[in-house]
Design an enzyme around this catalytic site. Structure first.
Site, PDB file in Angstrom:
ATOM      1  N   HIS A   1      35.513  34.238  46.647  1.00 60.11           N
ATOM      2  CA  HIS A   1      34.371  34.333  45.740  1.00 60.11           C
ATOM      3  C   HIS A   1      33.836  32.968  45.321  1.00 60.11           C
ATOM      4  CE1 HIS A   1      34.352  38.665  45.472  1.00 60.11           C
ATOM      5  NE2 HIS A   1      35.662  38.652  45.277  1.00 60.11           N
TER       6      HIS A   1
ATOM      7  N   HIS B   1      28.944  38.803  50.783  1.00 63.54           N
ATOM      8  CA  HIS B   1      29.878  38.810  51.907  1.00 63.54           C
ATOM      9  C   HIS B   1      29.880  40.143  52.641  1.00 63.54           C
ATOM     10  CE1 HIS B   1      32.640  40.764  48.972  1.00 63.54           C
ATOM     11  NE2 HIS B   1      33.171  41.287  50.054  1.00 63.54           N
TER      12      HIS B   1
ATOM     13  N   ASP C   1      47.036  41.049  43.176  1.00 59.49           N
ATOM     14  CA  ASP C   1      46.888  39.821  42.398  1.00 59.49           C
ATOM     15  C   ASP C   1      47.917  39.759  41.274  1.00 59.49           C
ATOM     16  OD1 ASP C   1      44.820  39.311  44.084  1.00 59.49           O
ATOM     17  OD2 ASP C   1      43.236  39.362  42.584  1.00 59.49           O
TER      18      ASP C   1
END
Length: 516
Positions: free
Chosen positions: A135, A156, A229
Site C-alpha cells: 500500500h 492495484h 498481520d
C-alpha cells in the site's frame, strides 16, 4: 419483500453457464499439476486445487514472495516480514472454505465445482497487481498523480486483473484451466470478483461478496490479512471467522441474493471491524511507520525515471505502473513485463546502491531509514499529531501551516538562537510535509455493520443491525478519526522548532476562528 430463503426456482435460470464444472478428488492430477498441500502458519494444512497450483508455479505469481504484506511496518514491528504470497494462498483457502460451507448448508444454491474454483482463483490472484511495499506504492502513485495533475486513480486491483490474463497467456495455462471448466467467460468472472464490480446476475450476487465485498467490507481477504498481520505482529486478534462462516446463509434481499449472518453472531461481526481499527491505530498508522513511508515515497519520487536496473535499463516507476493498469494490447503486455520487475528489494537496492550524483539524495533517504537511531542520520522528525473529525487535503493543511513560516523563522531565531548549533538556515515549505491518515472501521464515518444483513431463526432477514435485539450499549459513537501527522524533513533543532511553532500556531488559530 424479502423472502425467508433462496429457493431453487430463484436460481435455476442462472445455472446454465455453471454446469460444466468437473469434480475434483483429493488425488486430482492433470499434466504436471496436482492438488498440493501447503503448511500455512495461520490456517495450518491447506489443500489447493491443481488449477491454483498451476498459477502459483509461475514467475508472475512467485513475484509476490518479494512484496511484503505490510509495506514498511517491519521497521516498527520486526516480525512483519510476511509477504503477499502467503496472504494470497490464505485468501484462496478461505474463499473455498466459505463456499463449501454454504454448499453444505444450502444445497439449493446448486453451487458447482466451477463456481467454487472461480472464487478460489479470484482469492488467489486478487493481489497480483500490488507494487513494491504494497500500500506504500499506492500512496506513491497517488502523490505522483497529484504532481502530474492526473485525476485517474491507480488501484492495484486493475493491475491484478490485467496480470491474470498476462500470466495465463505467458505460461500457456488456458488448456489446464479449460480442463476444470475455466474458459474465457469464467476468467472474466474471476476478474470481476477481484475488482469488486457489481454483479450482472443478481441470483449470483453473493459470489461477489466472498473475496472483495464492496457492499459491507466483510470478506475473506480482510479475514486473512487481519489474522495474518496480528500473528506476525504479535497482536491479539479477537474475531472467529469459523463461527461467522458457520452462521452465514444466502437470502434474497431486495431482489438480490446476498450473504446474511445469524443475529446471534452480531458481536463476532463487530469484532472483525474492531480488529481492523486496532491494527490501524496500533500498527499501520504508527507515527514511525508514517515517517518511514514518507521517506520511501520521497525516495521513489526522486528516483523515478533516473535509476537503472542491473542490465542498465532505466526504471520508470510511475509510468510502468500506470501502463500496467490502463494500457491495452501489446503495450499492456510490455508494461506488465516491466511491472513484474518491481519488487521491494529490487527497487530498494537499485536506489540505495546507485552511484549517480542525481540520486545521492534518494539513496541518502534509504540509508537514513536504516540508520535512524544515529545522530543526524537524516531521519525525518515527527513534529506533531492532530486528531480531526473531518477530512482535509494534505495540500490545504500544508498551505495553512506554511503561512506561519516567516514568523516562525524569526521567532525561533530570536528566542532559541543559542540552541540551533549554528544551523539557522531559513525553513521553507519543502522542509515540512503533512500526512493525512483516516483511521476507521472500513466505511468512513459510517458504521460498517449497518451494511451487513442479518437473519433471525424465526423472523427471516433483518436488514439493519440496529433491529437486532440487544445491541450493545458499549458501541462507539463515531467510527472514524482523521490523523494529521506533520513531519520535518530536516533534522536540525532550528528547523524542528520552527515547524513545531507553525504546528501549534495553526491549531490555536483554527480553534479561535472555528475553521482550519
Amino acid at each position: 419483500m424479502e423472502s425467508p430463503g433462496l429457493s431453487t426456482d430463484d436460481l435455476n435460470s442462472s445455472l446454465d453457464c455453471y454446469t460444466n464444472g468437473l469434480p475434483m478428488s483429493p488425488s486430482s492430477k492433470t499434466g504436471s499439476f496436482a492438488t498440493k498441500i501447503f503448511r500455512d502458519p495461520v490456517h495450518g494444512q491447506i489443500e489447493l486445487h491443481p488449477a491454483c497450483v498451476a498459477i502459483i508455479d509461475t514467475p508472475e505469481f512467485q513475484r509476490l514472495r518479494y512484496v511484503k504484506q505490510t509495506g514498511c511496518l517491519e521497521y516498527v514491528y520486526p516480525g512483519a516480514i510476511h509477504n503477499r504470497f502467503g496472504h494470497s494462498l490464505g485468501v484462496c483457502y478461505l474463499a473455498g472454505k466459505f463456499l463449501q460451507e454454504l454448499r453444505e448448508h444450502q444445497p439449493e444454491l446448486q453451487l458447482s465445482d466451477t463456481d467454487v474454483l472461480c472464487v478460489e482463483l479470484a482469492g488467489l490472484c486478487h493481489d497480483l497487481g500490488h507494487g513494491p511495499y504494497s500500500h506504500t506504492w499506492e500512496s506513491f502513485m497517488k502523490t505522483s498523480n497529484c504532481q502530474r495533475n492526473v485525476k485517474t486513480a491507480w488501484k492495484h486491483e486493475m493491475v491484478s486483473a490485467n496480470m491474470l490474463d498476462y500470466l495465463i497467456e505467458e505460461n500457456n495455462l488456458f488448456p489446464i484451466l479449460k480442463e476444470f471448466g475455466i474458459g474465457y467467460e469464467e476468467i472474466e468472472l474471476i476478474k470481476n470478483y477481484i475488482m469488486g464490480t457489481q454483479p450482472s446476475n443478481e441470483n449470483k450476487a453473493f459470489l461477489y461478496q466472498i473475496v472483495n465485498n464492496d457492499d459491507s467490507g466483510l470478506d475473506v481477504d480482510k479475514w486473512d490479512y487481519f489474522l495474518r498481520d496480528c500473528f506476525f505482529l504479535g497482536l491479539p486478534c479477537s474475531f472467529e471467522y469459523e463461527r461467522i462462516m458457520q452462521f452465514a446463509k444466502v437470502f434474497v434481499v431486495d431482489g438480490k441474493a446476498e450473504i446474511c449472518y445469524r443475529d446471534k453472531i452480531l458481536e463476532s461481526v463487530y469484532n472483525v471491524f474492531r480488529t481492523r481499527s486496532n491494527l490501524h491505530r496500533l500498527a499501520y498508522q504508527h507515527k514511525i511507520v508514517t515517517i518511514v513511508e514518507k521517506m520511501f515515497i520521497d525516495a521513489f519520487l526522486l528516483a523515478d525515471g533516473k535509476i537503472t536496473g542491473p542490465n542498465g535499463e532505466v526504471l520508470f516507476l510511475w509510468e510502468w505502473s500506470m501502463a500496467a493498469a490502463f494500457s491495452r494490447g501489446e503495450q499492456l503486455k510490455n508494461a506488465l513485463k516491466q511491472f513484474s520487475l518491481l519488487t521491494d528489494s529490487f527497487v530498494h537496492n537499485c536506489i540505495k546502491h546507485s552511484t549517480k550524483p542525481e540520486l545521492r539524495k534518494a539513496a541518502g533517504l534509504i540509508t537514513a531509514v536504516e540508520r535512524r537511531s544515529c545522530k543526524n542520520s537524516g531521519f525525518y522528525r515527527h513534529v506533531g499529531l492532530k486528531i480531526l473529525s473531518h477530512h482535509y487535503e494534505e495540500s490545504e493543511i500544508l498551505s495553512n501551516l506554511c503561512q506561519f513560516l516567516p514568523l516562525g523563522n524569526k521567532m525561533v531565531l530570536n528566542f532559541y538562537g543559542d540552541l540551533t548549533q549554528g544551523n539557522s538556515d531559513e525553513v521553507t515549505a519543502d522542509d515540512i510535509c503533512v500526512c493525512v491518515v483516516p483511521v476507521n472501521w472500513g466505511k468512513g464515518n459510517r458504521n460498517p455493520v449497518d451494511f451487513v444483513h442479518f437473519y433471525s431463526k424465526h423472523l427471516g432477514v433483518i436488514k439493519n443491525a440496529m433491529n437486532v435485539q440487544e445491541v450493545s450499549a458499549l458501541l462507539p459513537k463515531t467510527f472514524e478519526e482523521i490523523q494529521v501527522h506533520v513531519l520535518c524533513r530536516r533534522t536540525d533543532e532550528f528547523a524542528f522548532r520552527v515547524a513545531r511553532f507553525c504546528f501549534e500556531k495553526l491549531w490555536v488559530d483554527a480553534a479561535n476562528s472555528s475553521q482550519l
